[in-house]
Structures are given as structure tokens and as C-alpha cells.
Design an enzyme around this catalytic site. Structure first.
Site, PDB file in Angstrom:
ATOM      1  N   ASP A  48      35.730  55.430  47.022  1.00  0.00           N
ATOM      2  CA  ASP A  48      34.803  54.573  46.443  1.00  0.00           C
ATOM      3  C   ASP A  48      33.631  54.423  47.482  1.00  0.00           C
ATOM      4  OD1 ASP A  48      36.438  54.029  44.286  1.00  0.00           O
ATOM      5  OD2 ASP A  48      37.286  52.144  45.181  1.00  0.00           O
ATOM      6  N   GLY A  49      33.595  54.784  48.709  1.00  0.00           N
ATOM      7  CA  GLY A  49      32.489  54.754  49.640  1.00  0.00           C
ATOM      8  C   GLY A  49      31.483  55.718  49.306  1.00  0.00           C
ATOM      9  N   ASN A 119      28.198  46.724  45.326  1.00  0.00           N
ATOM     10  CA  ASN A 119      29.318  46.165  45.762  1.00  0.00           C
ATOM     11  C   ASN A 119      28.676  44.770  45.969  1.00  0.00           C
ATOM     12  OD1 ASN A 119      31.597  47.608  45.059  1.00  0.00           O
ATOM     13  ND2 ASN A 119      31.908  48.116  47.319  1.00  0.00           N
ATOM     14  N   GLU A 120      27.790  44.675  47.077  1.00  0.00           N
ATOM     15  CA  GLU A 120      27.368  43.143  47.335  1.00  0.00           C
ATOM     16  C   GLU A 120      25.991  43.341  48.000  1.00  0.00           C
ATOM     17  OE1 GLU A 120      28.909  45.066  50.984  1.00  0.00           O
ATOM     18  OE2 GLU A 120      30.368  44.418  49.221  1.00  0.00           O
ATOM     19  N   THR A 158      36.593  43.197  45.323  1.00  0.00           N
ATOM     20  CA  THR A 158      37.564  43.786  45.757  1.00  0.00           C
ATOM     21  C   THR A 158      37.507  44.120  46.998  1.00  0.00           C
ATOM     22  OG1 THR A 158      37.379  45.824  44.643  1.00  0.00           O
ATOM     23  CG2 THR A 158      38.944  44.172  43.668  1.00  0.00           C
ATOM     24  N   ALA A 159      36.140  44.355  47.590  1.00  0.00           N
ATOM     25  CA  ALA A 159      35.684  44.943  48.908  1.00  0.00           C
ATOM     26  C   ALA A 159      35.385  44.077  49.863  1.00  0.00           C
ATOM     27  CB  ALA A 159      34.136  45.793  48.569  1.00  0.00           C
ATOM     28  N   TYR A 160      34.389  43.874  50.385  1.00  0.00           N
ATOM     29  CA  TYR A 160      33.992  43.011  51.664  1.00  0.00           C
ATOM     30  C   TYR A 160      34.317  41.611  51.553  1.00  0.00           C
ATOM     31  CZ  TYR A 160      31.605  41.180  55.753  1.00  0.00           C
ATOM     32  OH  TYR A 160      31.298  40.148  56.886  1.00  0.00           O
ATOM     33  N   SER A 163      37.966  40.631  51.771  1.00  0.00           N
ATOM     34  CA  SER A 163      38.259  40.350  53.248  1.00  0.00           C
ATOM     35  C   SER A 163      37.739  39.055  53.908  1.00  0.00           C
ATOM     36  CB  SER A 163      37.587  41.501  54.159  1.00  0.00           C
ATOM     37  OG  SER A 163      35.930  41.377  54.313  1.00  0.00           O
TER      38      SER A 163
END
Length: 259
Positions: A48-49, A119-120, A158-160, A163
Site C-alpha cells: 500500500d505504501g 490516506n491522511e 486503517t493507517a496512521y 494507530s
């Protein structure tokens, strides 16, 4: 597929590099044309990265470029085939047995620049406590003190965001999410202290007397915003990522595999 203009973006490991070369050879023999500058399709070999990296490479061509990925690790959110399914991955493309889905990007605006995140978008300050007035749709929502704020898409939940203790949002939900990064809460300074899910048309503005030492992150891209006093974040009206999906895999199955 014939005469399709393509390029391949691969993760920097031996297995991904080998698959990249095999993919290029096969596509050329099928009559496709390698064109790194102006591709129709960007093939992504990696995780994904790597997929997000490829999207940032072609931000100025998202109106016509499509992305199609194969994962050289475990199953990802942006890819539907494992590395041991290369033939099926390629055959799906050859026969055009795929669907196309589009996902909007987040857009962050400062006084002199625009940034995009798949993502963000986040503001973080590890040097000192960051104070911000948070406005939602033009109205003051709260005064925040802490390390920073993360705003993510459904894809990025679902990424950073995860967490940080943010909510994981199911695919198909048209939302953005705002999550605190180490917020400070006591009887003088108190913010919501919980992830906030909002409609996709929500406009967020983060105002600060100073952003000295703060970073603005758009996925893996970061920049200092010391001289800024306001950052506006919203879903972009113009930038969308067009993904080719080779098979239908349950979002819940992906969650179980990855977490």
C-alpha cells in the site's frame, strides 16, 4: 489493452524488481507501450505504501491515469492479487475483467501551497505543545492543545489514524475522520478527546497563533509550516484516484488478514 501506454512503479526490493521486469516484458510483447511520462495505466508492484507513492508521482495526471496493483507482501487494501498470482493478475487486465473505482483525495491549503493526501493529512509538533482553534464548516468547534491533529479518509482510517486510536471505517462510507494526536486534557484545556466522523463535504480549518516547529504531513510527504497561521482541510473537488479492481474481496476479509 493493445497500444495501452503504461509504466510500472515497484517497491525497492529484489522480488518486486524482478516482477517489475517480468511485467514490462510481458506487456511490451502484448503490444503495450512503455511511457513513464504520460501513462494510461500505472502498474504498482509492492504494498500500500508503494501504491500511495505511485499516486503522488502522478498527482497532475489523475484525471486520466488508472492504477492497478499486485502485492509482493501480504494482501493490501489497494491491491487484490498476491505476488504468486501474477498470471491471474495479468489475465484480468488482458481480458479487461476488472471494475474501476474512484476515491477522492484530501486537500490541505495553506497561504501559499496546496497538499494532497490519499490516506491522511496531519499536523504534528514534536518540539512543543501545539495550540489550535479548530473550526468546522466555519464555526469554532474547540480549542485544542497537544501534539497535533490527523484528518483521514475512509481508506486512511486503517493507517496512521488506527494507530492513534481512531475508528476503522468500513468501505463505502462517505466520511472523513478527525483524530487527536496526544491531546492534553485537564480542567483548563479540554477538547473532544475522541475520533470524530464527519460527512465528506465537511470543511475543517486549523488556526494557530504560531506553528513554529510544526510539520504538515500529506501521507509520507512532510513540510514545515512555521510561517503559517491557518490550514484548511477538505475533500478535494478535483483530485480522485482511479483504481482498477481485479476481483471482489470482502473488506472484512482484508481486515482479518491484516489485523
Amino acid at each position: 489493452m493493445k497500444n495501452c501506454r503504461f509504466t510500472v512503479v515497484a517497491r525497492l526490493d529484489a522480488a518486486s524488481a524482478q516482477m517489475k521486469e517480468e511485467l514490462i516484458r510481458t506487456l511490451l510483447s502484448d503490444g503495450c507501450v512503455e511511457d513513464e511520462a504520460h501513462p494510461d495505466v500505472v502498474f504498482v508492484v509492492g504494498g500500500d505504501g508503494t501504491f500511495i507513492y505511485a499516486v503522488h508521482m502522478y498527482l497532475d495526471q489523475l484525471d486520466h491515469v488508472r492504477f492497478y496493483g499486485i502485492h509482493t507482501g501480504t494482501l493490501g487494501f489497494y491491491t487484490d492479487f498476491h505476488s504468486d498470482e501474477f498470471d491471474a493478475f495479468l489475465e484480468c487486465f488482458r481480458k479487461e475483467e476488472y471494475t474501476e473505482e474512484s476515491y477522492p483525495l484530501l486537500e490541505a491549503r495553506t497561504s501559499n501551497a496546496v497538499y494532497y493526501g490519499m490516506n491522511e493529512i496531519r499536523i504534528e509538533n514534536a518540539a512543543r505543545t501545539q495550540e489550535m482553534d479548530i473550526y468546522i464548516n466555519g464555526s469554532l468547534f474547540e480549542k485544542y492543545r497537544g501534539t497535533g491533529i490527523c484528518v483521514c479518509t475512509q481508506l486512511g482510517s486503517t493507517a496512521y489514524n488506527r494507530s492513534l486510536g481512531g475508528a476503522v471505517a468500513q468501505d463505502g462510507l462517505d466520511i472523513i475522520e478527525m483524530t487527536e494526536i496526544s491531546g492534553i486534557h485537564h480542567n483548563k484545556y479540554r477538547s473532544l478527546g475522541a475520533p470524530l466522523l464527519m460527512r465528506m463535504d465537511t470543511q475543517i480549518r486549523l488556526d494557530a497563533v504560531k506553528y513554529e516547529g510544526a510539520l504538515l504531513g500529506a501521507d509520507s510527504d512532510v513540510c514545515y509550516i512555521d510561517n503559517e497561521h491557518s490550514v484548511s482541510i477538505a475533500v478535494s473537488n478535483t483530485k480522485k484516484v482511479r483504481m482498477l479492481k481485479g476481483r471482489q474481496i470482502s473488506w472484512f476479509d482484508r481486515i482479518q488478514i491484516l489485523f
